[in-house]
Write a protein that holds these residues in place. Structure first.
Motif, PDB file in Angstrom:
ATOM      1  N   VAL A 323     -14.495  90.598 -10.191  1.00 47.15           N
ATOM      2  CA  VAL A 323     -13.221  91.317 -10.100  1.00 47.15           C
ATOM      3  C   VAL A 323     -12.797  91.449  -8.645  1.00 47.15           C
ATOM      4  O   VAL A 323     -11.628  91.235  -8.289  1.00 47.15           O
ATOM      5  CB  VAL A 323     -13.324  92.691 -10.780  1.00 47.15           C
ATOM      6  CG1 VAL A 323     -12.048  93.506 -10.535  1.00 47.15           C
ATOM      7  CG2 VAL A 323     -13.552  92.538 -12.277  1.00 47.15           C
ATOM      8  N   GLU A 324     -13.733  91.791  -7.787  1.00 49.52           N
ATOM      9  CA  GLU A 324     -13.409  91.922  -6.367  1.00 49.52           C
ATOM     10  C   GLU A 324     -13.014  90.592  -5.744  1.00 49.52           C
ATOM     11  O   GLU A 324     -12.251  90.549  -4.769  1.00 49.52           O
ATOM     12  CB  GLU A 324     -14.602  92.525  -5.627  1.00 49.52           C
ATOM     13  CG  GLU A 324     -14.833  93.996  -5.975  1.00 49.52           C
ATOM     14  CD  GLU A 324     -16.150  94.533  -5.431  1.00 49.52           C
ATOM     15  OE1 GLU A 324     -16.877  93.744  -4.767  1.00 49.52           O
ATOM     16  OE2 GLU A 324     -16.459  95.710  -5.682  1.00 49.52           O
ATOM     17  N   ALA A 325     -13.488  89.478  -6.315  1.00 49.43           N
ATOM     18  CA  ALA A 325     -13.136  88.152  -5.795  1.00 49.43           C
ATOM     19  C   ALA A 325     -11.797  87.669  -6.328  1.00 49.43           C
ATOM     20  O   ALA A 325     -11.306  86.623  -5.880  1.00 49.43           O
ATOM     21  CB  ALA A 325     -14.225  87.147  -6.149  1.00 49.43           C
ATOM     22  N   GLY A 326     -11.211  88.401  -7.299  1.00 45.55           N
ATOM     23  CA  GLY A 326      -9.873  88.033  -7.753  1.00 45.55           C
ATOM     24  C   GLY A 326      -9.676  87.872  -9.239  1.00 45.55           C
ATOM     25  O   GLY A 326      -8.582  87.507  -9.682  1.00 45.55           O
ATOM     26  N   ALA A 327     -10.711  88.143 -10.054  1.00 45.82           N
ATOM     27  CA  ALA A 327     -10.565  87.970 -11.498  1.00 45.82           C
ATOM     28  C   ALA A 327      -9.814  89.141 -12.130  1.00 45.82           C
ATOM     29  O   ALA A 327     -10.110  90.297 -11.834  1.00 45.82           O
ATOM     30  CB  ALA A 327     -11.934  87.815 -12.149  1.00 45.82           C
ATOM     31  N   ASP A 328      -8.852  88.847 -12.997  1.00 49.10           N
ATOM     32  CA  ASP A 328      -8.206  89.866 -13.825  1.00 49.10           C
ATOM     33  C   ASP A 328      -9.032  90.148 -15.071  1.00 49.10           C
ATOM     34  O   ASP A 328      -9.030  91.252 -15.599  1.00 49.10           O
ATOM     35  CB  ASP A 328      -6.816  89.401 -14.261  1.00 49.10           C
ATOM     36  CG  ASP A 328      -5.915  89.054 -13.091  1.00 49.10           C
ATOM     37  OD1 ASP A 328      -5.763  89.916 -12.202  1.00 49.10           O
ATOM     38  OD2 ASP A 328      -5.365  87.939 -13.062  1.00 49.10           O
ATOM     39  N   VAL A 329      -9.710  89.109 -15.546  1.00 51.73           N
ATOM     40  CA  VAL A 329     -10.553  89.191 -16.741  1.00 51.73           C
ATOM     41  C   VAL A 329     -11.867  88.490 -16.435  1.00 51.73           C
ATOM     42  O   VAL A 329     -11.878  87.430 -15.793  1.00 51.73           O
ATOM     43  CB  VAL A 329      -9.871  88.526 -17.955  1.00 51.73           C
ATOM     44  CG1 VAL A 329     -10.766  88.611 -19.194  1.00 51.73           C
ATOM     45  CG2 VAL A 329      -8.514  89.159 -18.240  1.00 51.73           C
ATOM     46  N   VAL A 330     -12.972  89.055 -16.903  1.00 50.21           N
ATOM     47  CA  VAL A 330     -14.298  88.472 -16.692  1.00 50.21           C
ATOM     48  C   VAL A 330     -14.874  88.041 -18.039  1.00 50.21           C
ATOM     49  O   VAL A 330     -14.863  88.813 -18.994  1.00 50.21           O
ATOM     50  CB  VAL A 330     -15.237  89.472 -15.999  1.00 50.21           C
ATOM     51  CG1 VAL A 330     -16.651  88.896 -15.889  1.00 50.21           C
ATOM     52  CG2 VAL A 330     -14.708  89.835 -14.612  1.00 50.21           C
ATOM     53  N   LYS A 331     -15.385  86.822 -18.097  1.00 53.60           N
ATOM     54  CA  LYS A 331     -16.026  86.325 -19.312  1.00 53.60           C
ATOM     55  C   LYS A 331     -17.485  86.754 -19.325  1.00 53.60           C
ATOM     56  O   LYS A 331     -18.210  86.587 -18.343  1.00 53.60           O
ATOM     57  CB  LYS A 331     -15.951  84.800 -19.391  1.00 53.60           C
ATOM     58  CG  LYS A 331     -14.584  84.289 -19.737  1.00 53.60           C
ATOM     59  CD  LYS A 331     -14.642  82.900 -20.360  1.00 53.60           C
ATOM     60  CE  LYS A 331     -15.282  81.896 -19.429  1.00 53.60           C
ATOM     61  NZ  LYS A 331     -16.219  81.037 -20.141  1.00 53.60           N
ATOM     62  N   VAL A 332     -17.924  87.280 -20.479  1.00 56.96           N
ATOM     63  CA  VAL A 332     -19.265  87.833 -20.604  1.00 56.96           C
ATOM     64  C   VAL A 332     -20.046  87.047 -21.650  1.00 56.96           C
ATOM     65  O   VAL A 332     -19.573  86.868 -22.784  1.00 56.96           O
ATOM     66  CB  VAL A 332     -19.207  89.320 -21.008  1.00 56.96           C
ATOM     67  CG1 VAL A 332     -20.615  89.866 -21.215  1.00 56.96           C
ATOM     68  CG2 VAL A 332     -18.463  90.124 -19.952  1.00 56.96           C
ATOM     69  N   GLY A 333     -21.231  86.585 -21.276  1.00 56.63           N
ATOM     70  CA  GLY A 333     -22.110  85.916 -22.223  1.00 56.63           C
ATOM     71  C   GLY A 333     -22.904  84.800 -21.575  1.00 56.63           C
ATOM     72  O   GLY A 333     -22.323  83.888 -20.990  1.00 56.63           O
ATOM     73  N   VAL A 334     -24.215  84.868 -21.653  1.00 53.68           N
ATOM     74  CA  VAL A 334     -25.093  83.787 -21.211  1.00 53.68           C
ATOM     75  C   VAL A 334     -26.085  83.508 -22.337  1.00 53.68           C
ATOM     76  O   VAL A 334     -26.943  84.333 -22.639  1.00 53.68           O
ATOM     77  CB  VAL A 334     -25.846  84.148 -19.913  1.00 53.68           C
ATOM     78  CG1 VAL A 334     -26.884  83.071 -19.588  1.00 53.68           C
ATOM     79  CG2 VAL A 334     -24.879  84.315 -18.747  1.00 53.68           C
ATOM     80  N   MET A 345     -34.441  77.241 -23.227  1.00 56.37           N
ATOM     81  CA  MET A 345     -34.868  76.372 -22.136  1.00 56.37           C
ATOM     82  C   MET A 345     -35.329  77.170 -20.921  1.00 56.37           C
ATOM     83  O   MET A 345     -36.297  76.802 -20.249  1.00 56.37           O
ATOM     84  CB  MET A 345     -33.703  75.468 -21.713  1.00 56.37           C
ATOM     85  CG  MET A 345     -33.327  74.413 -22.734  1.00 56.37           C
ATOM     86  SD  MET A 345     -34.438  73.002 -22.732  1.00 56.37           S
ATOM     87  CE  MET A 345     -34.006  72.235 -21.173  1.00 56.37           C
ATOM     88  N   THR A 346     -34.626  78.269 -20.628  1.00 52.48           N
ATOM     89  CA  THR A 346     -34.855  78.964 -19.358  1.00 52.48           C
ATOM     90  C   THR A 346     -35.349  80.394 -19.503  1.00 52.48           C
ATOM     91  O   THR A 346     -35.871  80.961 -18.541  1.00 52.48           O
ATOM     92  CB  THR A 346     -33.549  79.009 -18.546  1.00 52.48           C
ATOM     93  OG1 THR A 346     -32.618  79.879 -19.207  1.00 52.48           O
ATOM     94  CG2 THR A 346     -32.938  77.623 -18.408  1.00 52.48           C
ATOM     95  N   GLY A 347     -35.152  80.995 -20.670  1.00 51.14           N
ATOM     96  CA  GLY A 347     -35.457  82.412 -20.830  1.00 51.14           C
ATOM     97  C   GLY A 347     -34.389  83.321 -20.251  1.00 51.14           C
ATOM     98  O   GLY A 347     -34.522  84.541 -20.280  1.00 51.14           O
ATOM     99  N   VAL A 348     -33.305  82.733 -19.742  1.00 54.65           N
ATOM    100  CA  VAL A 348     -32.247  83.509 -19.090  1.00 54.65           C
ATOM    101  C   VAL A 348     -31.157  83.858 -20.099  1.00 54.65           C
ATOM    102  O   VAL A 348     -30.766  83.037 -20.931  1.00 54.65           O
ATOM    103  CB  VAL A 348     -31.643  82.718 -17.922  1.00 54.65           C
ATOM    104  CG1 VAL A 348     -30.453  83.457 -17.320  1.00 54.65           C
ATOM    105  CG2 VAL A 348     -32.696  82.467 -16.852  1.00 54.65           C
ATOM    106  N   GLY A 349     -30.642  85.053 -20.015  1.00 55.42           N
ATOM    107  CA  GLY A 349     -29.554  85.486 -20.885  1.00 55.42           C
ATOM    108  C   GLY A 349     -29.691  86.966 -21.190  1.00 55.42           C
ATOM    109  O   GLY A 349     -30.508  87.674 -20.586  1.00 55.42           O
ATOM    110  N   ARG A 350     -28.886  87.420 -22.138  1.00 51.79           N
ATOM    111  CA  ARG A 350     -28.943  88.834 -22.506  1.00 51.79           C
ATOM    112  C   ARG A 350     -28.311  89.005 -23.880  1.00 51.79           C
ATOM    113  O   ARG A 350     -27.292  88.350 -24.181  1.00 51.79           O
ATOM    114  CB  ARG A 350     -28.169  89.675 -21.479  1.00 51.79           C
ATOM    115  CG  ARG A 350     -28.322  91.176 -21.684  1.00 51.79           C
ATOM    116  CD  ARG A 350     -27.581  91.953 -20.613  1.00 51.79           C
ATOM    117  NE  ARG A 350     -27.848  93.386 -20.753  1.00 51.79           N
ATOM    118  CZ  ARG A 350     -27.286  94.329 -20.018  1.00 51.79           C
ATOM    119  NH1 ARG A 350     -26.403  93.990 -19.082  1.00 51.79           N
ATOM    120  NH2 ARG A 350     -27.588  95.605 -20.197  1.00 51.79           N
TER     121      ARG A 350
END
Length: 516
Positions: A323-334, A345-350
């Motif tokens: 948001v501070e870099a300029g996004a009006d909307v942020v996409k959420v999901g990994v 593959m990586t164990g990364v996400g939430r």
């Protein structure tokens, strides 16, 4: 939103882990609920089609925008081709669907090749002056030699109506008649659009997502590599309404640099919009005089400002940085997507519900919004993401098995229709994306592919169109709002009470299999 016990659990949750509690409600009808979003995108339903090559194309973009949603065109599309797609979508009528057109001298084989391209299931036969003279559907082509001329099988009994006709009037003209499709014609009698009985009904229930010139809205993705500023300028020149800066790991320096470049280009072009989105629903317009006006009022015109979306992240810190870099909307999901293998593959996400909940709170503190990207498999999941604070929900593979997705309609060994879907980090997608690279670079990148390269997404014979799926999603969300006592999505988020359930609790809510 609050938890039923007032104490959040000590572990992360996904959609299957939670449920909505019913509240005392004064909402008398689900049609009293306004599904317009609060993120400034101009969408009138909270559904966005993900920028997957197997899902997002011109037909999907046209259909979704006509029903109030958005499609994000993939970043791999050549800029010149993307400009043509955007121009084509914006030239479509906001109410009448685009017809499939052939001439009397074309063959039955030509009609059979075209029919799977549209859910309305008809090819219109026109004369040399583009005036309709007949209609051909699949039944008319059954048992006929494929080289038969269409003039021999077309039904000459056509119903023509002016483009200014109200959808309700079209519905009444079609209802109870053998003719299943109405042909919209201009003042010269030339074919300009088609409506079926159900699409006329939908035109009264949905509001199209329109720009300030009354044209259908469309979004496009930008990667974080290459000349991001030049790509942004090209998309702005093409009149794209929403820019989506997209990469799998959005909380990285390369994303922040690219996002700042996009924001700078948008602002330099004078296409920025106010940072704080408006939560007010669109003003009601006269449905009889406003094309596309529906049950909830008139079309939402969000102005000429371009919304900048960026992602993906799963933390409050990542949200604030974007948001501070300029996004009006942020996409959420990994990692929650059906075609994604990142977590394995990586164990990364939430887990997605907790990710959306945390990121939405952080974004709202800064006057921004989030899109919940991935993990949606049922209409309930859309409702839960909105309850957690998302302004819209991104859908990918769920929409791949529809008439509107770009792929060819294929049939399996049993004759069941399907389309192919694949992940955007899979071997298939990476191969297409790196075609211009050297052989060595392509081979090196191939070592780090993630995602499924091919999956058969069957068309549901009872619901083969993306509009059928939208009906189910929007019906579920509207009903969830009535259970909660909300008439807008912002009110739904404020009033939602969420409980935590066991796996058996989730199973209890699922219907028994057919034939049990």
């Amino acid at each position: 939103m609050r938890f039923y016990t007032d104490t959040p659990p000590g572990h992360d949750l996904t959609y299957d882990d939670v449920f909505l509690m019913p509240n005392r409600s004064a909402v008398a009808s689900r049609f009293d609920v306004d599904l317009a979003t609060s993120d400034g995108t101009g969408a009138t339903i909270p559904v966005v089609v993900a920028n997957m090559t197997a899902v997002a194309g011109r037909r999907m973009a046209e259909t979704m925008a006509r029903r109030g949603g958005l499609v994000v065109l993939p970043q791999d599309v050549d800029t010149a081709a993307l400009r043509d797609i955007v121009a084509w979508v914006k030239s479509r009528h906001p109410v009448w669907d685009t017809p499939l057109v052939l001439t009397p001298n074309d063959a039955v084989a030509d009609a059979l090749n075209l029919l799977p391209k549209r859910a309305h299931g008809a090819v219109v036969i026109v004369d040399e002056d583009e005036r309709p003279v007949g209609v051909v559907d699949e039944a008319a082509c059954a048992g006929v030699d494929r080289f038969t001329r269409l003039s021999d099988v077309a039904d000459p009994d056509v119903l023509t109506m002016p483009l200014t006709a109200a959808p309700r009037e079209v519905f009444h003209q079609l209802h109870g008649r053998n003719v299943h499709i109405a042909l919209g014609v201009d003042e010269e009698g030339r074919l300009a659009g088609v409506l079926t009985e159900v699409s006329a009904l939908r035109a009264e229930l949905y509001r199209p997502a329109l720009d300030d010139k009354g044209r259908l809205r469309v979004a496009a993705a930008i990667g974080v590599n290459g000349d991001v500023s030049a790509k942004t300028t090209a998309l702005l020149d093409a009149e794209v309404d929403i820019l989506v800066v997209d990469t799998a790991h959005g909380h990285q320096e390369k994303m922040i640099t690219a996002l700042k470049a996009v924001r700078a280009a948008v602002d330099a072009a004078g296409r920025g919009r106010p940072a704080t989105p408006s939560a007010e629903p669109a003003p009601a317009l006269d449905r009889q005089s406003s094309p596309g006006a529906g049950q909830d009022g008139g079309p939402s015109l969000a102005g000429s400002g371009v919304t900048v979306v960026a992602g993906n992240v799963v933390t409050a810190e990542g949200t604030r940085d974007l948001v501070e870099a300029g996004a009006d909307v942020v996409k959420v999901g990994v990692g929650p997507g059906a075609m994604c293998t990142t977590r394995m593959m990586t164990g990364v996400g939430r887990p997605q519900f907790s990710a959306v909940l945390e990121c939405a709170r952080a974004a709202r503190e800064l006057g921004a919004r989030v899109w919940a990207d991935g993990g949606v498999r049922h209409p309930r999941d859309v409702a839960l993401a909105l309850a957690a604070g998302a302004s819209s929900v991104m859908v990918g593979s769920w929409f791949a098995g529809t008439y509107e997705s770009p792929g060819d309609l294929l049939r399996d060994e049993q004759g069941h229709p399907y389309k192919e879907s694949f992940g955007m980090a899979s071997k298939r997608a990476v191969t297409a994306r790196t075609r211009a690279d050297s052989a060595f670079d392509r081979a090196r990148k191939a070592l780090f592919e993630e995602g499924i390269s091919t999956s058969r997404m069957r068309l549901n014979p009872a619901a083969p169109s993306v509009e059928d799926l939208l009906d189910a999603i929007c019906s579920g969300v509207r009903s969830a709002c009535t259970y909660t006592g909300a008439t807008t999505l912002e009110e739904f988020h404020d009033k939602a009470v969420v409980g935590v359930q066991s796996a058996s609790g989730f199973a209890e809510g699922a219907p028994l299999p057919t034939g049990w």
